[in-house]
Design a protein around this motif. Structure first.
Motif, PDB file in Angstrom:
ATOM      1  N   PHE A   1       0.838  -1.193   0.000  1.00 44.73           N
ATOM      2  CA  PHE A   1       0.000   0.000   0.000  1.00 44.73           C
ATOM      3  C   PHE A   1       0.876   1.247   0.000  1.00 44.73           C
ATOM      4  CE2 PHE A   1      -3.306  -2.792   1.701  1.00 44.73           C
ATOM      5  CZ  PHE A   1      -4.480  -2.249   1.186  1.00 44.73           C
ATOM      6  N   SER A   2       0.361   2.340  -0.599  1.00 42.55           N
ATOM      7  CA  SER A   2       0.929   3.652  -0.318  1.00 42.55           C
ATOM      8  C   SER A   2       0.543   4.027   1.103  1.00 42.55           C
ATOM      9  CB  SER A   2       0.403   4.688  -1.318  1.00 42.55           C
ATOM     10  OG  SER A   2      -1.018   4.782  -1.246  1.00 42.55           O
TER      11      SER A   2
ATOM     12  N   ASN B   1       6.175   9.436   1.095  1.00 36.64           N
ATOM     13  CA  ASN B   1       5.268  10.494   0.652  1.00 36.64           C
ATOM     14  C   ASN B   1       4.391  10.077  -0.515  1.00 36.64           C
ATOM     15  OD1 ASN B   1       6.800  10.662  -1.690  1.00 36.64           O
ATOM     16  ND2 ASN B   1       7.699  12.651  -1.208  1.00 36.64           N
ATOM     17  N   GLY B   2       4.559   8.849  -1.005  1.00 38.64           N
ATOM     18  CA  GLY B   2       3.691   8.315  -2.038  1.00 38.64           C
ATOM     19  C   GLY B   2       4.001   8.747  -3.444  1.00 38.64           C
ATOM     20  N   ALA B   3       5.024   9.591  -3.644  1.00 39.53           N
ATOM     21  CA  ALA B   3       5.319  10.099  -4.985  1.00 39.53           C
ATOM     22  C   ALA B   3       6.248   9.193  -5.773  1.00 39.53           C
ATOM     23  CB  ALA B   3       5.925  11.497  -4.892  1.00 39.53           C
ATOM     24  N   LEU B   4       6.923   8.263  -5.107  1.00 39.24           N
ATOM     25  CA  LEU B   4       7.862   7.366  -5.774  1.00 39.24           C
ATOM     26  C   LEU B   4       7.474   5.914  -5.516  1.00 39.24           C
ATOM     27  CD1 LEU B   4      11.275   9.035  -4.818  1.00 39.24           C
ATOM     28  CD2 LEU B   4      10.039   9.303  -6.958  1.00 39.24           C
ATOM     29  N   VAL B   5       7.716   5.071  -6.512  1.00 41.46           N
ATOM     30  CA  VAL B   5       7.546   3.625  -6.366  1.00 41.46           C
ATOM     31  C   VAL B   5       8.854   2.973  -6.775  1.00 41.46           C
ATOM     32  CG1 VAL B   5       6.283   1.575  -7.089  1.00 41.46           C
ATOM     33  CG2 VAL B   5       5.084   3.737  -6.844  1.00 41.46           C
ATOM     34  N   THR B   6       9.339   2.046  -5.973  1.00 42.28           N
ATOM     35  CA  THR B   6      10.592   1.357  -6.264  1.00 42.28           C
ATOM     36  C   THR B   6      10.324  -0.116  -6.517  1.00 42.28           C
ATOM     37  OG1 THR B   6      10.913   1.240  -3.877  1.00 42.28           O
ATOM     38  CG2 THR B   6      12.145   2.910  -5.049  1.00 42.28           C
TER      39      THR B   6
ATOM     40  N   LEU C   1      17.352  -2.532  -9.599  1.00 42.83           N
ATOM     41  CA  LEU C   1      16.413  -1.713  -8.839  1.00 42.83           C
ATOM     42  C   LEU C   1      16.015  -0.509  -9.682  1.00 42.83           C
ATOM     43  CD1 LEU C   1      18.188  -1.631  -5.344  1.00 42.83           C
ATOM     44  CD2 LEU C   1      16.687  -3.389  -6.267  1.00 42.83           C
ATOM     45  N   ARG C   2      14.735  -0.163  -9.663  1.00 41.49           N
ATOM     46  CA  ARG C   2      14.251   0.985 -10.432  1.00 41.49           C
ATOM     47  C   ARG C   2      13.392   1.871  -9.550  1.00 41.49           C
ATOM     48  NH1 ARG C   2      14.370  -3.309 -14.030  1.00 41.49           N
ATOM     49  NH2 ARG C   2      15.400  -2.888 -16.023  1.00 41.49           N
ATOM     50  N   VAL C   3      13.518   3.174  -9.775  1.00 43.66           N
ATOM     51  CA  VAL C   3      12.725   4.156  -9.043  1.00 43.66           C
ATOM     52  C   VAL C   3      11.858   4.895 -10.046  1.00 43.66           C
ATOM     53  CG1 VAL C   3      12.770   6.109  -7.460  1.00 43.66           C
ATOM     54  CG2 VAL C   3      14.614   4.420  -7.390  1.00 43.66           C
TER      55      VAL C   3
END
Length: 834
Positions: free
Chosen positions: A105-106, A150-155, A163-165
């Motif tokens: 979850f965010s 803060n919910g603005a990034l997903v890794t 690994l990707r951002v």
């Protein structure tokens, strides 16, 4: 470091993958596992029977919770949303044909991210499941996915270790950063090791497991390594989690240890011994952890942080471990989980002290001093006041007794940035099989038979050599292969020693072996004239092919990464040792005990890794890096003149398949011999795919620039043709210079001693280059090019006959002034010859 009494587990599930999560308020503990059950335990009443929910058709692989819901995903390709209080399903979030591996979850509970064997990660809105986002570009399936606080990034973390951002602050997700080579690859879905991205609660760093099996932190601002939680586990780490207040980190390893680390000092404050742990979570508001094993067991341990160290849980968030951090002394302001944008993390008591940013930066630079010999590196943190008699300043919040431990942590961080030792041409074990060596001559592979290994030596030219195999009781993990023999090495961890074995292809008659007690072998090399062994003590030993020692010396203390040899020449690559992540090399003639290049830098980009080191067929050193670039070393026989020249950039070739990668075998004149790997694979499979030859192409211009179209104008086609010819000219010039360097070296630097064959070959290569220059000149004249560039081309011509041909081309296109300059050049050369 006393640990609590051993806890009796709950047998929540049948043996297999078992995950667990606390509800956001800490009232419930929800577990999922291989028996397809969802079990909800009441935390304050551990003896009560759990609520069981049966929903998925196959094993459940992931569980995540928010304030009001929990979500699960399964190998059946479904992911669903449940109400925490009632355990009733509210929505099937998504269904796909391939298994899901992770769900999260965010922090605000508005989005769910789903990852699995499909190479696309799905984001689903919990209020409106028709609202979805897709994160693409993964070369293999994705095992882990996580949100920034803060919910603005997903890794994401793929099976190939990448690994990707991604940024999801706009309607279209954007790939922000890719880390290739930072983490180890995951063998398959049964591999229990974790390479997930675990964001610190303050959002400034994330933790992940690197290739040396340590947890490291990556700075959100710079995307560079910061701290390392090192030397705690003896094997892979299966899970790790920050405490809710960010003050502690829990890690669970395959070595049957659970460790609790202090975030600020990266020191272990408690440890527990439990086997087969694969998931660990913190209670949201208590000093307590729960964890599960691959036997379906569920444990809960209260009081994991000793009372004297216990920091309040669920109130303030303590700062992430940064090297230069003014907030290292105390807790930062609470972070609202759903807040977007930058997060203020400066303690109130520091507001008056840091009004001057420049002063703060100066303080942070000055405080480190190598007064305890812990290994302070000036290049990493400059000492701007090294000649001052004034007392050292310290960063805010740092007590004097913390200085030594902080400086030692710099050494730990730098060790984490070092390149791992490897044997060129070798691969890891996959399905009990691995390659020990792979060259343009053939390959050596081994099979783990549990009690022993079987080794097979194969050759590409089967008419010249017959393959052979033998039983390996020493479990060799390194090998080299030449036309005449094979060399093997094994490190015996139980006996703290190593063994070297030389075997002639003709049989065991000329074979020999050596043992090195109390040393491990880091890398080996084999040529037509010598055997080279680099050990953990920094020793470099050189033997002849009969096992007699020729040379022995000690490299600097920097660990050896790899080595390679050709005839009498040896190249050794080592870590630079200053924490920069750079590599250095030494190149020498072992026969004459002559150093040709010493402590020069191996030119690979920052963050990239060296994939292979070898000599070309003509005897020039070559490297291949993780960016897919093939480089060759020019002028390496002349001290201080060596330079790395890129022969081929495989990512800039303009091929249509972005999932391709390349495994180097060798370089033959203008050909790169390699194995083409498909589908994002990093290592060749067994049996070995057919090798390919790719023409060398120096990356002077991009593939797009030199790609012509039938719709191009005549002028555009001329420009494209010119660029192609210029690329070929530079390529042939590089190959000519490499050949010339080799010929002159064989003649002792005297051109008059070259034989007829060498002179003919040199003349042939020069003539081929002249033809390219003439073609360039013709294109330029046809386009009405200016005399300056045209005359510059003339100066690049070697042969007098080619000069006369250039004069005719100029006259043909009525460029009389150019023709006159060419004639003067011809006369000038004649005068010089006379």
């Amino acid at each position: 470091m006393a640990q609590p009494q051993h806890v009796v587990p709950k047998y929540a599930h049948t043996p297999g993958l078992t995950r667990v999560a606390y509800s956001a308020d800490g009232r419930y503990l929800i577990s999922v596992g291989a028996n397809r059950l969802i079990r909800k335990f009441l935390v304050d009443s551990p003896d009560d029977e759990p609520i069981n929910t049966e929903y998925h058709e196959k094993d459940i692989t992931g569980i995540a919770t928010s304030k009001t819901h929990f979500a699960t995903c399964s190998e059946d390709g479904t992911a669903s949303l449940f109400a925490v209080e009632t355990s009733e399903v509210e929505n099937m979030l998504m269904r796909q044909s391939m298994p899901f591996r992770d769900v999260t979850f965010s922090n605000d509970g508005q989005w769910i991210a789903l990852a699995g064997d499909d190479t696309t990660v799905k984001l689903v809105n919990t209020k409106d499941i028709t609202r979805t986002l897709s994160l693409t570009g993964h070369r293999q399936g994705v095992k882990h996915v996580s949100f920034h606080p803060n919910g603005a990034l997903v890794t994401t973390a793929s099976f190939d270790g990448t690994l990707r951002v991604f940024s999801i602050s706009s309607e279209e997700p954007e790939l922000v950063k890719t880390f290739d080579g930072l983490a180890a690859s995951i063998k398959d879905e049964l591999d229990e090791a974790s390479i997930k991205v675990a964001w610190h609660p303050d959002g400034r760093v994330f933790a992940t497991q690197n290739k040396t099996r340590d947890v490291i932190t990556i700075n959100r601002s710079t995307w560079e390594p910061e701290r390392s939680f090192a030397n705690g586990h003896m094997g892979a780490i299966n899970d790790y989690a920050w405490s809710p207040n960010g003050a502690y980190l829990a890690t669970a390893g395959s070595d049957a240890k659970i460790l609790i680390w202090d975030t600020k000092s990266q020191n272990i404050v408690n440890k527990f011994n439990y086997r087969n742990i694969i998931c660990v979570v913190w209670h949201p508001t208590k000093n307590e952890i729960s964890f599960t094993s691959n036997m379906g067991q569920l444990y809960t341990i209260p009081g994991v942080v000793p009372e004297k160290l216990d920091m309040p849980f669920g109130k303030s968030i303590y700062p992430a471990p940064l090297i230069n951090d003014p907030d290292a002394g105390g807790a930062v302001s609470s972070v609202k989980p759903g807040a977007r944008g930058p997060i203020a993390m400066v303690p109130d008591e520091f507001d008056d002290d840091i009004s001057n940013v420049d002063d703060l930066e100066e303080v942070q630079r000055e405080w480190i001093e190598d007064d305890d010999g812990a290994g302070y590196i000036p290049d990493l943190v400059p000492d701007t006041d090294s000649f001052s008699d004034s007392p050292r300043k310290r960063p805010y919040g740092l007590a004097s007794d913390d200085l030594a431990s902080n400086k030692r942590r710099f050494v730990t961080v730098m060790k984490g940035m070092q390149h791992e030792a490897f044997q060129p041409g070798s691969t890891p074990f996959i399905n009990q099989r691995r390659y020990l060596a792979m060259t343009s001559i053939g390959y050596i592979w081994t099979v783990d038979q549990y009690e022993y290994n079987t080794v097979t030596v194969n050759f590409f030219d089967r008419e010249k050599h017959r393959e052979y195999h033998f039983t390996d009781h020493f479990r060799y993990d390194k090998a080299c292969l030449t036309d005449d023999a094979a060399l093997f090495a094994a490190n015996d961890e139980d006996r703290a020693g190593s063994r070297l074995f030389f075997r002639s292809h003709g049989g065991l008659t000329d074979s020999w072996d050596l043992s090195f007690p109390n040393e491990t072998i880091a890398s080996i090399a084999l040529s037509k004239t010598s055997v080279v062994v680099c050990s953990s003590k920094g020793y470099v030993r050189v033997f002849n092919l009969h096992g007699s020692p020729l040379r022995l010396y000690r490299q600097s203390s920097n660990p050896v990464v790899c080595c390679a040899s050709h005839d009498d020449f040896l190249m050794v690559v080592r870590n630079q040792g200053d924490g920069s992540g750079k590599l250095m090399y030494t190149l020498e003639n072992v026969k004459h005990d002559e150093t040709l290049q010493k402590n020069d830098v191996v030119d690979i980009p920052y963050g990239a890794t060296l994939r292979s080191l070898f000599f070309s067929e003509e005897g020039d050193p070559c490297i291949f890096d993780s960016e897919g670039v093939l480089l060759i070393l020019m002028h390496w026989r002349q001290p201080l003149q060596a330079k790395w020249v890129p022969l081929l950039d495989t990512q800039a070739m303009g091929r249509d398949n972005p999932d391709e990668s390349f495994w180097p075998l060798g370089v033959f004149e203008n050909k790169f011999n390699c194995i083409i790997l498909k589908g994002g694979e990093k290592n060749p499979s067994i049996p070995l795919p057919i090798s390919s030859e790719i023409e060398i192409k120096l990356p002077v211009y991009s593939a797009l620039s030199t790609k012509s179209s039938e719709h191009d104008s005549a002028q555009q086609k001329d420009a494209t043709d010119s660029m192609k010819l210029e690329e070929r000219y530079l390529q042939e010039s590089v190959l000519l210079q490499l050949y010339k360097d080799g010929v002159l070296a064989s003649c002792g630097g005297d051109e008059s001693l070259m034989d007829d064959d060498q002179r003919d070959e040199l003349s042939r290569r020069e003539l081929a280059i002249d033809k390219l220059v003439l073609q360039l000149l013709q294109v330029l004249c046809r386009r009405g090019g200016y005399d300056g560039k045209a005359y510059g081309l003339v100066k690049m011509i070697h042969k007098d006959n080619a000069l006369r041909a250039a004069s005719k081309i100029a006259l043909r296109y009525e460029m009389t002034s150019l023709a006159e300059k060419i004639n003067r050049e011809i006369e000038k050369r004649l005068e010089e010859e006379e």
